[in-house]
Design a protein around this motif. Sequence first.
Motif, PDB file in Angstrom:
ATOM      1  N   ALA A  83       5.529 -49.159  22.092  1.00  0.00           N
ATOM      2  CA  ALA A  83       5.662 -48.616  23.443  1.00  0.00           C
ATOM      3  C   ALA A  83       5.989 -49.767  24.381  1.00  0.00           C
ATOM      4  O   ALA A  83       5.745 -50.932  24.059  1.00  0.00           O
ATOM      5  CB  ALA A  83       4.374 -47.922  23.884  1.00  0.00           C
ATOM      6  N   SER A  89       6.404 -51.081  32.795  1.00  0.00           N
ATOM      7  CA  SER A  89       6.416 -49.637  33.032  1.00  0.00           C
ATOM      8  C   SER A  89       6.032 -49.319  34.467  1.00  0.00           C
ATOM      9  O   SER A  89       6.598 -48.412  35.088  1.00  0.00           O
ATOM     10  CB  SER A  89       5.459 -48.938  32.054  1.00  0.00           C
ATOM     11  OG  SER A  89       5.881 -49.133  30.718  1.00  0.00           O
ATOM     12  N   LYS A 119      14.286 -45.707  20.248  1.00  0.00           N
ATOM     13  CA  LYS A 119      12.907 -45.959  20.670  1.00  0.00           C
ATOM     14  C   LYS A 119      12.811 -46.045  22.191  1.00  0.00           C
ATOM     15  O   LYS A 119      11.861 -45.535  22.797  1.00  0.00           O
ATOM     16  CB  LYS A 119      12.391 -47.236  20.010  1.00  0.00           C
ATOM     17  CG  LYS A 119      10.909 -47.489  20.206  1.00  0.00           C
ATOM     18  CD  LYS A 119      10.477 -48.814  19.564  1.00  0.00           C
ATOM     19  CE  LYS A 119      10.503 -48.753  18.054  1.00  0.00           C
ATOM     20  NZ  LYS A 119       9.889 -49.977  17.446  1.00  0.00           N
ATOM     21  N   GLU A 122      13.218 -42.484  23.667  1.00  0.00           N
ATOM     22  CA  GLU A 122      12.016 -41.682  23.431  1.00  0.00           C
ATOM     23  C   GLU A 122      10.924 -42.048  24.431  1.00  0.00           C
ATOM     24  O   GLU A 122      10.250 -41.172  24.992  1.00  0.00           O
ATOM     25  CB  GLU A 122      11.519 -41.900  22.000  1.00  0.00           C
ATOM     26  CG  GLU A 122      10.278 -41.092  21.654  1.00  0.00           C
ATOM     27  CD  GLU A 122       9.798 -41.338  20.238  1.00  0.00           C
ATOM     28  OE1 GLU A 122       8.901 -40.602  19.780  1.00  0.00           O
ATOM     29  OE2 GLU A 122      10.306 -42.282  19.583  1.00  0.00           O
ATOM     30  N   TYR A 123      10.763 -43.335  24.671  1.00  0.00           N
ATOM     31  CA  TYR A 123       9.758 -43.783  25.628  1.00  0.00           C
ATOM     32  C   TYR A 123      10.156 -43.374  27.047  1.00  0.00           C
ATOM     33  O   TYR A 123       9.298 -42.976  27.852  1.00  0.00           O
ATOM     34  CB  TYR A 123       9.605 -45.295  25.527  1.00  0.00           C
ATOM     35  CG  TYR A 123       8.502 -45.878  26.373  1.00  0.00           C
ATOM     36  CD1 TYR A 123       7.168 -45.630  26.094  1.00  0.00           C
ATOM     37  CD2 TYR A 123       8.803 -46.696  27.474  1.00  0.00           C
ATOM     38  CE1 TYR A 123       6.150 -46.178  26.870  1.00  0.00           C
ATOM     39  CE2 TYR A 123       7.796 -47.247  28.245  1.00  0.00           C
ATOM     40  CZ  TYR A 123       6.472 -46.978  27.938  1.00  0.00           C
ATOM     41  OH  TYR A 123       5.474 -47.521  28.713  1.00  0.00           O
ATOM     42  N   ARG A 124      11.436 -43.456  27.363  1.00  0.00           N
ATOM     43  CA  ARG A 124      11.903 -43.051  28.687  1.00  0.00           C
ATOM     44  C   ARG A 124      11.594 -41.578  28.949  1.00  0.00           C
ATOM     45  O   ARG A 124      11.171 -41.206  30.047  1.00  0.00           O
ATOM     46  CB  ARG A 124      13.409 -43.301  28.820  1.00  0.00           C
ATOM     47  CG  ARG A 124      13.949 -43.096  30.225  1.00  0.00           C
ATOM     48  CD  ARG A 124      15.442 -43.319  30.310  1.00  0.00           C
ATOM     49  NE  ARG A 124      16.185 -42.281  29.629  1.00  0.00           N
ATOM     50  CZ  ARG A 124      17.514 -42.188  29.617  1.00  0.00           C
ATOM     51  NH1 ARG A 124      18.234 -43.106  30.246  1.00  0.00           N
ATOM     52  NH2 ARG A 124      18.121 -41.224  28.974  1.00  0.00           N
ATOM     53  N   THR A 125      11.785 -40.751  27.928  1.00  0.00           N
ATOM     54  CA  THR A 125      11.461 -39.331  28.061  1.00  0.00           C
ATOM     55  C   THR A 125       9.966 -39.144  28.303  1.00  0.00           C
ATOM     56  O   THR A 125       9.561 -38.353  29.162  1.00  0.00           O
ATOM     57  CB  THR A 125      11.889 -38.570  26.800  1.00  0.00           C
ATOM     58  OG1 THR A 125      13.319 -38.667  26.650  1.00  0.00           O
ATOM     59  CG2 THR A 125      11.498 -37.104  26.885  1.00  0.00           C
ATOM     60  N   ARG A 126       9.160 -39.869  27.546  1.00  0.00           N
ATOM     61  CA  ARG A 126       7.708 -39.782  27.749  1.00  0.00           C
ATOM     62  C   ARG A 126       7.330 -40.114  29.186  1.00  0.00           C
ATOM     63  O   ARG A 126       6.482 -39.437  29.790  1.00  0.00           O
ATOM     64  CB  ARG A 126       7.001 -40.742  26.794  1.00  0.00           C
ATOM     65  CG  ARG A 126       5.516 -40.926  27.104  1.00  0.00           C
ATOM     66  CD  ARG A 126       4.878 -42.048  26.300  1.00  0.00           C
ATOM     67  NE  ARG A 126       3.603 -42.447  26.896  1.00  0.00           N
ATOM     68  CZ  ARG A 126       2.822 -43.436  26.448  1.00  0.00           C
ATOM     69  NH1 ARG A 126       3.191 -44.124  25.377  1.00  0.00           N
ATOM     70  NH2 ARG A 126       1.693 -43.729  27.072  1.00  0.00           N
ATOM     71  N   MET A 127       7.962 -41.144  29.761  1.00  0.00           N
ATOM     72  CA  MET A 127       7.620 -41.595  31.100  1.00  0.00           C
ATOM     73  C   MET A 127       8.274 -40.770  32.209  1.00  0.00           C
ATOM     74  O   MET A 127       7.956 -40.930  33.383  1.00  0.00           O
ATOM     75  CB  MET A 127       8.026 -43.070  31.277  1.00  0.00           C
ATOM     76  CG  MET A 127       7.251 -44.065  30.420  1.00  0.00           C
ATOM     77  SD  MET A 127       5.518 -44.292  30.958  1.00  0.00           S
ATOM     78  CE  MET A 127       4.680 -43.192  29.832  1.00  0.00           C
ATOM     79  N   ARG A 254      -0.156 -47.295  32.093  1.00  0.00           N
ATOM     80  CA  ARG A 254       1.009 -46.429  32.257  1.00  0.00           C
ATOM     81  C   ARG A 254       0.571 -45.196  33.044  1.00  0.00           C
ATOM     82  O   ARG A 254      -0.569 -44.761  32.958  1.00  0.00           O
ATOM     83  CB  ARG A 254       1.568 -46.029  30.890  1.00  0.00           C
ATOM     84  CG  ARG A 254       2.011 -47.229  30.056  1.00  0.00           C
ATOM     85  CD  ARG A 254       2.554 -46.780  28.711  1.00  0.00           C
ATOM     86  NE  ARG A 254       2.842 -47.938  27.863  1.00  0.00           N
ATOM     87  CZ  ARG A 254       1.999 -48.465  26.999  1.00  0.00           C
ATOM     88  NH1 ARG A 254       0.775 -47.926  26.845  1.00  0.00           N
ATOM     89  NH2 ARG A 254       2.342 -49.510  26.271  1.00  0.00           N
ATOM     90  N   ASP A 256       0.826 -42.149  32.728  1.00  0.00           N
ATOM     91  CA  ASP A 256       0.289 -40.976  32.027  1.00  0.00           C
ATOM     92  C   ASP A 256      -1.002 -41.285  31.271  1.00  0.00           C
ATOM     93  O   ASP A 256      -1.476 -40.455  30.493  1.00  0.00           O
ATOM     94  CB  ASP A 256       1.342 -40.396  31.063  1.00  0.00           C
ATOM     95  CG  ASP A 256       1.708 -41.359  29.929  1.00  0.00           C
ATOM     96  OD1 ASP A 256       1.355 -42.556  30.004  1.00  0.00           O
ATOM     97  OD2 ASP A 256       2.386 -40.899  28.977  1.00  0.00           O
ATOM     98  N   GLU A 257      -1.568 -42.484  31.524  1.00  0.00           N
ATOM     99  CA  GLU A 257      -2.777 -42.885  30.789  1.00  0.00           C
ATOM    100  C   GLU A 257      -4.019 -42.946  31.683  1.00  0.00           C
ATOM    101  O   GLU A 257      -5.115 -43.141  31.164  1.00  0.00           O
ATOM    102  CB  GLU A 257      -2.555 -44.245  30.138  1.00  0.00           C
ATOM    103  CG  GLU A 257      -1.512 -44.202  29.029  1.00  0.00           C
ATOM    104  CD  GLU A 257      -1.186 -45.573  28.465  1.00  0.00           C
ATOM    105  OE1 GLU A 257      -0.762 -45.644  27.298  1.00  0.00           O
ATOM    106  OE2 GLU A 257      -1.337 -46.579  29.202  1.00  0.00           O
TER     107      GLU A 257
END
Length: 261
Positions: A83, A89, A119, A122-127, A254, A256-257
């Motif tokens: 990540a 981030s 990778k 995928e992380y960009r989508t998560r964020m 981050r 979302d954490e």
Amino acid sequence: MTTHLTGSRDEWLAARIDLLKAEKEFTRLGDKLAQRRQQLPWVRIDKEFRFETEEGDASLADLFRGRSQLLVYHFMFGPDYKAGCPSCSAIADGFNGIIVHLANHDVAFTAVSRAPLAKLLEYRTRMGWSFPWASAAGSEFNFDFHVSFTEEQQRDEGIDYNYRREPVRGWRERSGQEGSGDSAEAKFAAMTGTDVPTYQREQPGMSAFVQEDGAIYHTYSSYGRGMDAIWSMYPWLDRAPKGRNESSGPWWRRHDEYGKG
């Protein structure tokens, strides 16, 4: 009862007006520094860098997307990271929304990291971000701009970062000066799914480029604490009653954490 200095509204206003003089001087100094950045000599780039982007294989010129200027954020996301760096981030949360404004002022923007593109995306989508993100995997771009380092440099040679020679970084974990379970770097390394030496092989920064008469020039780069100026939460915290309030060390996660223990 607070231990902080208190006073009347008139006393506050007098102190505030006095502070305003210093703030105005700071603003004027900032304007002068911006002019000095723009007056730096341009260095022509003749080396061919290749990137993997959502549109496919790209050159440095392609990253300009038709603009004459390009800003790059060197996002700490190495090939072995699971990540992205939590600090990068938090910075990205601040710049994600301004890309459209830059693009309409003749300035392209992209983040660049060494992790594979899949990778990164995928992380960009998560964020929940939308800024362009290019992978420099297989390219010397990050190494040439002194934000990525080899294990050999880290272990045996030392590195050049932020315009100075730094000693070998791998010693920190072994000596216990950094890298203990309670250190900031150990926590951030764990948050990226790596150990401290692997985490340290990537460093943050930003670089600026211009394209003129078919040639590309490097105009500016900044690293380390230079990132404070583009880390949008800090100007706000600097105006909060308790400031950055980081006596116990880095506190951010981050986005979302938060609230997850």
